[in-house]
Design a protein around this motif. Structure first.
Motif, PDB file in Angstrom:
ATOM      1  N   UNK A   6       0.843  -1.185   0.000  1.00 26.25           N
ATOM      2  CA  UNK A   6       0.000   0.000   0.000  1.00 26.25           C
ATOM      3  C   UNK A   6       0.882   1.240   0.000  1.00 26.25           C
ATOM      4  N   UNK A   7       0.227   2.400  -0.202  1.00 27.59           N
ATOM      5  CA  UNK A   7       0.943   3.677  -0.201  1.00 27.59           C
ATOM      6  C   UNK A   7       0.427   4.542   0.937  1.00 27.59           C
ATOM      7  N   UNK A   8       1.345   5.091   1.742  1.00 27.31           N
ATOM      8  CA  UNK A   8       0.970   6.210   2.605  1.00 27.31           C
ATOM      9  C   UNK A   8       1.577   7.440   1.943  1.00 27.31           C
ATOM     10  N   UNK A   9       0.744   8.325   1.375  1.00 26.22           N
ATOM     11  CA  UNK A   9       1.257   9.298   0.410  1.00 26.22           C
ATOM     12  C   UNK A   9       1.943  10.529   0.971  1.00 26.22           C
ATOM     13  N   UNK A  10       1.833  10.788   2.284  1.00 27.01           N
ATOM     14  CA  UNK A  10       2.477  11.995   2.818  1.00 27.01           C
ATOM     15  C   UNK A  10       3.984  11.882   2.598  1.00 27.01           C
ATOM     16  N   UNK A  11       4.557  12.890   1.942  1.00 29.41           N
ATOM     17  CA  UNK A  11       5.983  12.833   1.627  1.00 29.41           C
ATOM     18  C   UNK A  11       6.550  14.244   1.655  1.00 29.41           C
ATOM     19  N   UNK A  12       7.609  14.452   2.443  1.00 31.43           N
ATOM     20  CA  UNK A  12       8.249  15.768   2.494  1.00 31.43           C
ATOM     21  C   UNK A  12       9.720  15.605   2.836  1.00 31.43           C
ATOM     22  N   UNK A  13      10.461  16.698   2.623  1.00 30.41           N
ATOM     23  CA  UNK A  13      11.913  16.634   2.758  1.00 30.41           C
ATOM     24  C   UNK A  13      12.391  16.086   4.090  1.00 30.41           C
ATOM     25  N   UNK A  14      11.609  16.324   5.156  1.00 31.81           N
ATOM     26  CA  UNK A  14      12.051  15.923   6.499  1.00 31.81           C
ATOM     27  C   UNK A  14      11.577  14.511   6.857  1.00 31.81           C
ATOM     28  N   UNK A  15      11.126  13.721   5.872  1.00 28.45           N
ATOM     29  CA  UNK A  15      10.437  12.468   6.209  1.00 28.45           C
ATOM     30  C   UNK A  15      11.310  11.442   6.943  1.00 28.45           C
ATOM     31  N   UNK A  16      12.621  11.582   6.851  1.00 23.94           N
ATOM     32  CA  UNK A  16      13.511  10.655   7.571  1.00 23.94           C
ATOM     33  C   UNK A  16      13.614  10.982   9.051  1.00 23.94           C
ATOM     34  N   UNK A  17      13.165  12.147   9.484  1.00 24.92           N
ATOM     35  CA  UNK A  17      13.247  12.496  10.910  1.00 24.92           C
ATOM     36  C   UNK A  17      11.943  12.992  11.527  1.00 24.92           C
ATOM     37  N   UNK A  18      11.019  13.562  10.737  1.00 25.54           N
ATOM     38  CA  UNK A  18       9.792  14.074  11.367  1.00 25.54           C
ATOM     39  C   UNK A  18       8.927  12.882  11.791  1.00 25.54           C
ATOM     40  N   UNK A  19       8.107  13.124  12.809  1.00 28.53           N
ATOM     41  CA  UNK A  19       7.284  12.049  13.371  1.00 28.53           C
ATOM     42  C   UNK A  19       5.808  12.343  13.104  1.00 28.53           C
ATOM     43  N   UNK A  20       5.019  11.273  13.053  1.00 28.36           N
ATOM     44  CA  UNK A  20       3.652  11.437  12.564  1.00 28.36           C
ATOM     45  C   UNK A  20       2.847  12.390  13.458  1.00 28.36           C
ATOM     46  N   UNK A  21       3.123  12.402  14.756  1.00 31.91           N
ATOM     47  CA  UNK A  21       2.421  13.345  15.654  1.00 31.91           C
ATOM     48  C   UNK A  21       2.728  14.785  15.270  1.00 31.91           C
ATOM     49  N   UNK A  22       3.975  15.042  14.839  1.00 33.28           N
ATOM     50  CA  UNK A  22       4.364  16.384  14.390  1.00 33.28           C
ATOM     51  C   UNK A  22       3.700  16.714  13.058  1.00 33.28           C
ATOM     52  N   UNK A  23       3.642  15.744  12.164  1.00 29.26           N
ATOM     53  CA  UNK A  23       2.966  15.962  10.869  1.00 29.26           C
ATOM     54  C   UNK A  23       1.496  16.320  11.087  1.00 29.26           C
TER      55      UNK A  23
END
Ligand SMILES: Cc1cc2nc3c(=O)[nH]c(=O)nc-3n(C[C@H](O)[C@H](O)[C@H](O)COP(=O)(O)OP(=O)(O)OC[C@H]3O[C@@H](n4cnc5c(N)ncnc54)[C@H](O)[C@@H]3O)c2cc1C
Length: 412
Positions: free
Chosen positions: A127-144
């Protein structure tokens, strides 16, 4: 309550591993990535479960102690900075993926799961979780969730707000609000979860979320397109939608200066076009169908664009590696900007058709106000969301004060 008594009470909740006090341990939580803001809190608490978050919040609420939640600390606006007398609550131990339901197309994750890990877990379930941004290797889903982050796929899938089915939140008095529902249709009164999304922790600490999953794209085609100006970029986007409809998933606008910053400072970046152009569009089409004729559609869009004078040159990705290289160039702009002195960052959104007028008027206004300023507007043209960033004039000392000030060199 004295610091020592508070510390003992927090340790009683989380165990000693859940409370940080030493300068070295606090450093990564207090220092913001650009060096622009610096927290002064003396305590970081790292609960490992919703029950622990609830107990910490209750304890602090009873004593009138402020809490600042922090995810990956990539927000860059000072929202996750905690001051002396406050407790910084990190979600970096709330990292369980509680459930992946491929049939139901949803995933339940704790707030501290890193965005890239949500994407990987979705991919493992095809499946795809489509949220994608430059900080994706460190940002956490609660922050998103708390910033209602956008990213590169908003055009097709919407903001983080649109990707949520349910939430679990610890309220300011320590009660747990259990809204972890996975219903696609939920018309049971108020949609309370939406209040906590984009609230930056002001209404509670998000501890877990049920997120939507989508079919994975099986066909992708991308092009890096040189255009004469932003108006041509908007017109090209219109043609792409007319030609390829919902398959248009990425439309990123970049001025030459932004491309120069990326090429100058970030390893692995390549300019795929032989000549310099004033503006570029990274255009991507994707489809869950394995045999979607996207390459043909992209060629038709570009051929029409050439004829209409909207396209000056273009490179179509001939491999997955080249497609990734196009995106690397786009994402390297943020990193490249760091090396060009002080910067002011604005995340603005206007209707897509108004982007050219906004750029023209805003650029004229800031150039009049700050002679020599370097305007670097780039970003998600497809949803009218442009990072209208300003870099300090060239060959001047890095600004510490004034309109472009406050951006100290890393480590200063
Ligand atoms: C290179 C780069 C590219 C980016 N690109 C984009 C982009 O394209 N689109 C976009 O929208 N944003 C973008 N951002 C900013 C983006 O909003 C953040 O990176 C990300 O969404 C924040 O997540 P985080 O875990 O780092 O949150 P943090 O920075 O830790 O926190 C952000 C805010 O949320 C609050 N918070 C954090 N966790 C919780 C929680 N569990 N409960 C309640 N409140 C909480 C904090 O108190 C703070 O106010 C980018 C950032 C970087 C560094």
């Amino acid at each position: 309550m004295t610091d020592a008594a508070l510390l003992d009470a927090l340790i009683a909740v989380t165990g000693p591993q859940g409370v940080l006090r030493s300068e070295a341990d606090l450093e990564p939580y207090l220092k913001e990535w650009r060096g622009k803001y610096r927290g002064t809190a003396g305590i970081v608490v790292r609960p490992a479960s919703t029950a622990e978050v609830a107990a910490v919040v209750k304890l602090c609420a009873e004593r009138g102690i402020g809490i600042v939640p922090q995810g990956g600390n990539t927000g860059l606006c000072g929202g996750a900075v905690a001051e002396a007398g406050q407790v910084l609550l990190s979600t970096d131990r709330l990292t369980r993926i509680r459930e992946v339901d491929a049939e139901g197309d949803h995933i339940t994750v704790e707030a501290g799961v890193i965005l890239a890990q949500v994407q990987t877990a979705a991919e493992a379930a095809d499946r795809l979780f489509p949220l994608s941004l430059g900080a994706e290797g460190s940002c956490r889903i609660g922050g998103n969730l708390s910033t209602n982050a956008g990213g590169t796929a908003v055009l097709r899938y919407g903001n983080t707000r649109d990707l949520v089915l349910g939430l679990e939140v610890v309220l300011p008095d320590g009660r747990v609000w259990d809204g972890l529902r996975a219903l696609r249709k939920d018309n049971t009164g108020y949609d309370l979860k939406q209040l906590f999304i984009g609230a930056e922790g002001t209404l509670g600490v998000i501890t877990a979320a049920v997120l939507k999953l989508f079919p994975r794209p099986r066909s992708v085609a991308a092009a890096l397109v040189a255009v004469p100006d932003p108006a041509a970029a908007v017109a090209l986007f219109g043609r792409a939608r007319a030609e390829a409809g919902g398959s248009v998933t990425g439309v990123e606008l970049m001025p030459r200066l932004a491309v120069d910053f990326a090429l100058r400072h970030v390893a692995g970046t390549v300019d795929p076009l032989s000549e310099r152009h004033p503006w570029y569009v990274l255009l991507e089409l994707s489809s869950p169908a394995a045999d979607a004729p996207l390459a043909e559609q992209l060629e038709m869009i570009l051929a029409g664009g050439f004829e209409a004078g909207l396209v000056a040159d273009a490179a179509i990705a001939s491999s997955e590696a080249q497609r990734k290289a196009f995106w690397h160039l786009r994402e390297a702009i943020v990193e490249g900007q760091r090396f060009e002195g002080g910067a002011i960052k604005h995340d603005i959104a206007v209707p897509v058709a108004k982007v050219p007028e906004f750029l023209e008027r805003a650029t004229a206004a800031v150039e009049a106000a700050i002679p020599g300023v370097r305007v670097v507007p780039f970003g998600h043209l497809g949803d009218g969301n442009i990072h209208f960033n300003l870099n300090q004039p060239e060959r001047r000392p890095r600004c510490l004060h004034g309109p472009l000030g406050g951006d100290r060199p890393p480590g200063a």
